[in-house]
Design a protein around this motif. Structure first.
Motif, PDB file in Angstrom:
ATOM      1  N   ILE A  13      -4.674   3.855   7.393  1.00  0.00           N
ATOM      2  CA  ILE A  13      -3.518   4.746   7.537  1.00  0.00           C
ATOM      3  C   ILE A  13      -3.347   5.591   6.281  1.00  0.00           C
ATOM      4  N   GLY A  14      -3.554   4.955   5.118  1.00  0.00           N
ATOM      5  CA  GLY A  14      -3.469   5.703   3.871  1.00  0.00           C
ATOM      6  C   GLY A  14      -4.491   6.821   3.794  1.00  0.00           C
ATOM      7  N   SER A 171      -0.395  -3.972  -7.762  1.00  0.00           N
ATOM      8  CA  SER A 171       0.283  -4.196  -6.482  1.00  0.00           C
ATOM      9  C   SER A 171       0.280  -5.660  -6.068  1.00  0.00           C
ATOM     10  N   ARG A 172      -0.674  -6.421  -6.565  1.00  0.00           N
ATOM     11  CA  ARG A 172      -0.725  -7.848  -6.225  1.00  0.00           C
ATOM     12  C   ARG A 172       0.480  -8.594  -6.766  1.00  0.00           C
ATOM     13  N   ARG A 173       1.105  -8.051  -7.807  1.00  0.00           N
ATOM     14  CA  ARG A 173       2.297  -8.670  -8.395  1.00  0.00           C
ATOM     15  C   ARG A 173       3.587  -7.959  -8.010  1.00  0.00           C
ATOM     16  N   LEU A 174       3.552  -6.628  -8.028  1.00  0.00           N
ATOM     17  CA  LEU A 174       4.786  -5.865  -7.810  1.00  0.00           C
ATOM     18  C   LEU A 174       4.992  -5.416  -6.372  1.00  0.00           C
ATOM     19  N   GLY A 175       3.897  -5.274  -5.617  1.00  0.00           N
ATOM     20  CA  GLY A 175       3.985  -4.700  -4.276  1.00  0.00           C
ATOM     21  C   GLY A 175       3.511  -3.259  -4.285  1.00  0.00           C
ATOM     22  N   GLY A 176       2.932  -2.805  -3.180  1.00  0.00           N
ATOM     23  CA  GLY A 176       2.314  -1.488  -3.130  1.00  0.00           C
ATOM     24  C   GLY A 176       3.269  -0.331  -3.356  1.00  0.00           C
ATOM     25  N   TRP A 177       4.355  -0.255  -2.578  1.00  0.00           N
ATOM     26  CA  TRP A 177       5.256   0.890  -2.717  1.00  0.00           C
ATOM     27  C   TRP A 177       6.019   0.839  -4.032  1.00  0.00           C
ATOM     28  N   GLN A 178       6.242  -0.370  -4.545  1.00  0.00           N
ATOM     29  CA  GLN A 178       6.939  -0.479  -5.814  1.00  0.00           C
ATOM     30  C   GLN A 178       6.117   0.121  -6.957  1.00  0.00           C
ATOM     31  N   VAL A 179       4.790  -0.072  -6.909  1.00  0.00           N
ATOM     32  CA  VAL A 179       3.934   0.442  -7.980  1.00  0.00           C
ATOM     33  C   VAL A 179       4.001   1.961  -8.045  1.00  0.00           C
ATOM     34  N   ILE A 180       3.814   2.629  -6.919  1.00  0.00           N
ATOM     35  CA  ILE A 180       3.816   4.091  -6.950  1.00  0.00           C
ATOM     36  C   ILE A 180       5.203   4.617  -7.295  1.00  0.00           C
ATOM     37  N   CYS A 181       6.251   3.938  -6.847  1.00  0.00           N
ATOM     38  CA  CYS A 181       7.608   4.389  -7.172  1.00  0.00           C
ATOM     39  C   CYS A 181       7.881   4.270  -8.665  1.00  0.00           C
ATOM     40  N   TRP A 182       7.493   3.145  -9.281  1.00  0.00           N
ATOM     41  CA  TRP A 182       7.716   2.980 -10.718  1.00  0.00           C
ATOM     42  C   TRP A 182       6.874   3.957 -11.521  1.00  0.00           C
ATOM     43  N   ALA A 183       5.649   4.224 -11.059  1.00  0.00           N
ATOM     44  CA  ALA A 183       4.798   5.199 -11.752  1.00  0.00           C
ATOM     45  C   ALA A 183       5.415   6.593 -11.686  1.00  0.00           C
ATOM     46  N   LEU A 184       5.968   6.940 -10.524  1.00  0.00           N
ATOM     47  CA  LEU A 184       6.625   8.235 -10.368  1.00  0.00           C
ATOM     48  C   LEU A 184       7.867   8.336 -11.243  1.00  0.00           C
ATOM     49  N   GLY A 225       1.720   7.953   1.537  1.00  0.00           N
ATOM     50  CA  GLY A 225       0.329   7.520   1.623  1.00  0.00           C
ATOM     51  C   GLY A 225       0.040   6.336   0.714  1.00  0.00           C
ATOM     52  N   PHE A 226       0.639   6.323  -0.474  1.00  0.00           N
ATOM     53  CA  PHE A 226       0.399   5.237  -1.420  1.00  0.00           C
ATOM     54  C   PHE A 226       1.031   3.926  -0.983  1.00  0.00           C
ATOM     55  N   VAL A 227       2.101   3.994  -0.197  1.00  0.00           N
ATOM     56  CA  VAL A 227       2.711   2.776   0.328  1.00  0.00           C
ATOM     57  C   VAL A 227       1.673   1.984   1.121  1.00  0.00           C
ATOM     58  N   PHE A 228       0.922   2.682   1.962  1.00  0.00           N
ATOM     59  CA  PHE A 228      -0.109   2.033   2.767  1.00  0.00           C
ATOM     60  C   PHE A 228      -1.374   1.760   1.947  1.00  0.00           C
ATOM     61  N   TRP A 229      -1.751   2.704   1.094  1.00  0.00           N
ATOM     62  CA  TRP A 229      -3.028   2.609   0.390  1.00  0.00           C
ATOM     63  C   TRP A 229      -3.058   1.455  -0.602  1.00  0.00           C
ATOM     64  N   TYR A 230      -2.040   1.336  -1.439  1.00  0.00           N
ATOM     65  CA  TYR A 230      -2.016   0.254  -2.414  1.00  0.00           C
ATOM     66  C   TYR A 230      -1.875  -1.104  -1.731  1.00  0.00           C
ATOM     67  N   ARG A 231      -1.138  -1.140  -0.639  1.00  0.00           N
ATOM     68  CA  ARG A 231      -1.034  -2.397   0.117  1.00  0.00           C
ATOM     69  C   ARG A 231      -2.396  -2.796   0.666  1.00  0.00           C
ATOM     70  N   GLY A 232      -3.135  -1.810   1.188  1.00  0.00           N
ATOM     71  CA  GLY A 232      -4.460  -2.090   1.729  1.00  0.00           C
ATOM     72  C   GLY A 232      -5.430  -2.560   0.667  1.00  0.00           C
ATOM     73  N   LEU A 233      -5.435  -1.894  -0.499  1.00  0.00           N
ATOM     74  CA  LEU A 233      -6.339  -2.287  -1.580  1.00  0.00           C
ATOM     75  C   LEU A 233      -6.014  -3.683  -2.092  1.00  0.00           C
ATOM     76  N   ALA A 234      -4.730  -4.002  -2.198  1.00  0.00           N
ATOM     77  CA  ALA A 234      -4.326  -5.310  -2.717  1.00  0.00           C
ATOM     78  C   ALA A 234      -4.691  -6.431  -1.749  1.00  0.00           C
ATOM     79  N   GLN A 235      -4.562  -6.175  -0.450  1.00  0.00           N
ATOM     80  CA  GLN A 235      -4.816  -7.226   0.541  1.00  0.00           C
ATOM     81  C   GLN A 235      -6.294  -7.366   0.895  1.00  0.00           C
ATOM     82  N   GLY A 236      -6.987  -6.240   1.029  1.00  0.00           N
ATOM     83  CA  GLY A 236      -8.361  -6.286   1.502  1.00  0.00           C
ATOM     84  C   GLY A 236      -9.415  -6.211   0.424  1.00  0.00           C
TER      85      GLY A 236
END
Length: 287
Positions: A13-14, A171-184, A225-236
């Protein structure tokens, strides 16, 4: 198995969302300055990121996470958007999309260095074949292409690969959407100041296509897009799911041809199909 499938689905999806980034940027830079576009998209997404963090009452990252967040911000909030916007002043989005085929290799390499991934040797073979197809295509363009545009795209790929891998690890510690939000949020003060400094004297000549492009890269490319992408990278897995980016040129070329009416040469299609085939081989040996 379920977690791995969810990771691949989120990653896919990302990739679909990111596929529209370069065509949207190409439209936007026709009327917007690349620096203004880069800062404005980050500022808009950053303000939305603050709203999301406050709404869900997320805890602040630990002090040890700040360096990683800076790397993410420099790679995907500033580096990739700015470098691609500058590149698209010299090359078409169809041409630039081919370079995305190099992104899985860059992401996998940084995944090994920063994320602890350990793909099997056969994985690197398929990943290198896909990247070689991309590099060969770029070289085959010769005088018809722009060395400046190609150089900027290569730099963008390196910056993005590092940002992807660093963000996935975090993202493995903070969560996918949290990482991109904090970076922004981290980049927001600079991006807001830069937006004001590069603000056009008038928006009278800005067409609707440029506004739509700005909206897309701000909402989808920079945040959703990063909400899905970072979640995917962290899980898979960074290296494994990162190979899905080999599909991005295929979707991107389709958008460039259908929406922007850019010429997609037979060689572009051949290269794209080649790198798409490589994703399946790399996936099999990613772990």
């Amino acid at each position: 198995m379920e977690k791995s499938f969810d990771g691949w689905l989120s990653g896919f999806i990302g990739v679909l969302i990111f596929s529209g980034s370069l065509p949207a940027t190409r439209v936007a830079v026709m009327d917007f300055d690349p620096t203004f576009l880069t800062s404005a998209r980050a500022a808009i997404a950053g303000l939305l990121g603050i709203a999301m963090l406050l709404l869900f009452r997320e805890k602040r990252p630990q002090r040890g996470d700040l360096v990683s967040l800076v790397v993410v911000a420099l790679g995907v909030v500033v580096g990739f958007p700015l470098l691609t916007a500058l590149a698209l002043k010299h090359v078409t989005s169809a041409h630039s999309i081919i370079f995305v085929g190099l992104l899985p290799l860059a992401t996998a390499a940084f995944g090994v260095l920063r994320g602890g991934d350990r793909p099997r040797p056969a994985f690197w073979l398929f990943s290198c074949i896909g990247s070689a197809l991309v590099a060969g295509f770029a070289l085959s363009q010769g005088v018809t292409a722009s060395p400046v545009g190609d150089g900027l795209m290569l730099a963008a790929i390196i910056a993005c690969g590092l940002g992807y891998a660093e963000g996935a690890k975090l993202s493995r510690r903070l969560g996918g959407w949290q990482v991109i939000c904090w970076a922004l949020v981290l980049a927001l003060p600079v991006m807001l100041a830069l937006t004001l400094a590069t603000l056009p004297p008038s928006f009278a000549g800005v067409g609707s296509g440029a506004w739509i492009g700005l909206a897309y890269v701000s909402l989808f490319s920079m945040l959703i897009g990063f909400v899905f992408w970072y979640r995917g990278l962290a899980q898979g897995g960074i290296a494994a799911v990162g190979q899905l980016q080999l599909l991005q040129p295929f979707f991107g070329l389709a958008l460039a041809a259908s929406l922007l009416h850019e010429q997609v040469s037979p060689m572009m299609v051949v290269v794209t199909l080649g790198v798409v085939a490589c994703v399946f081989g790399a996936k099999k040996f990613a772990r």
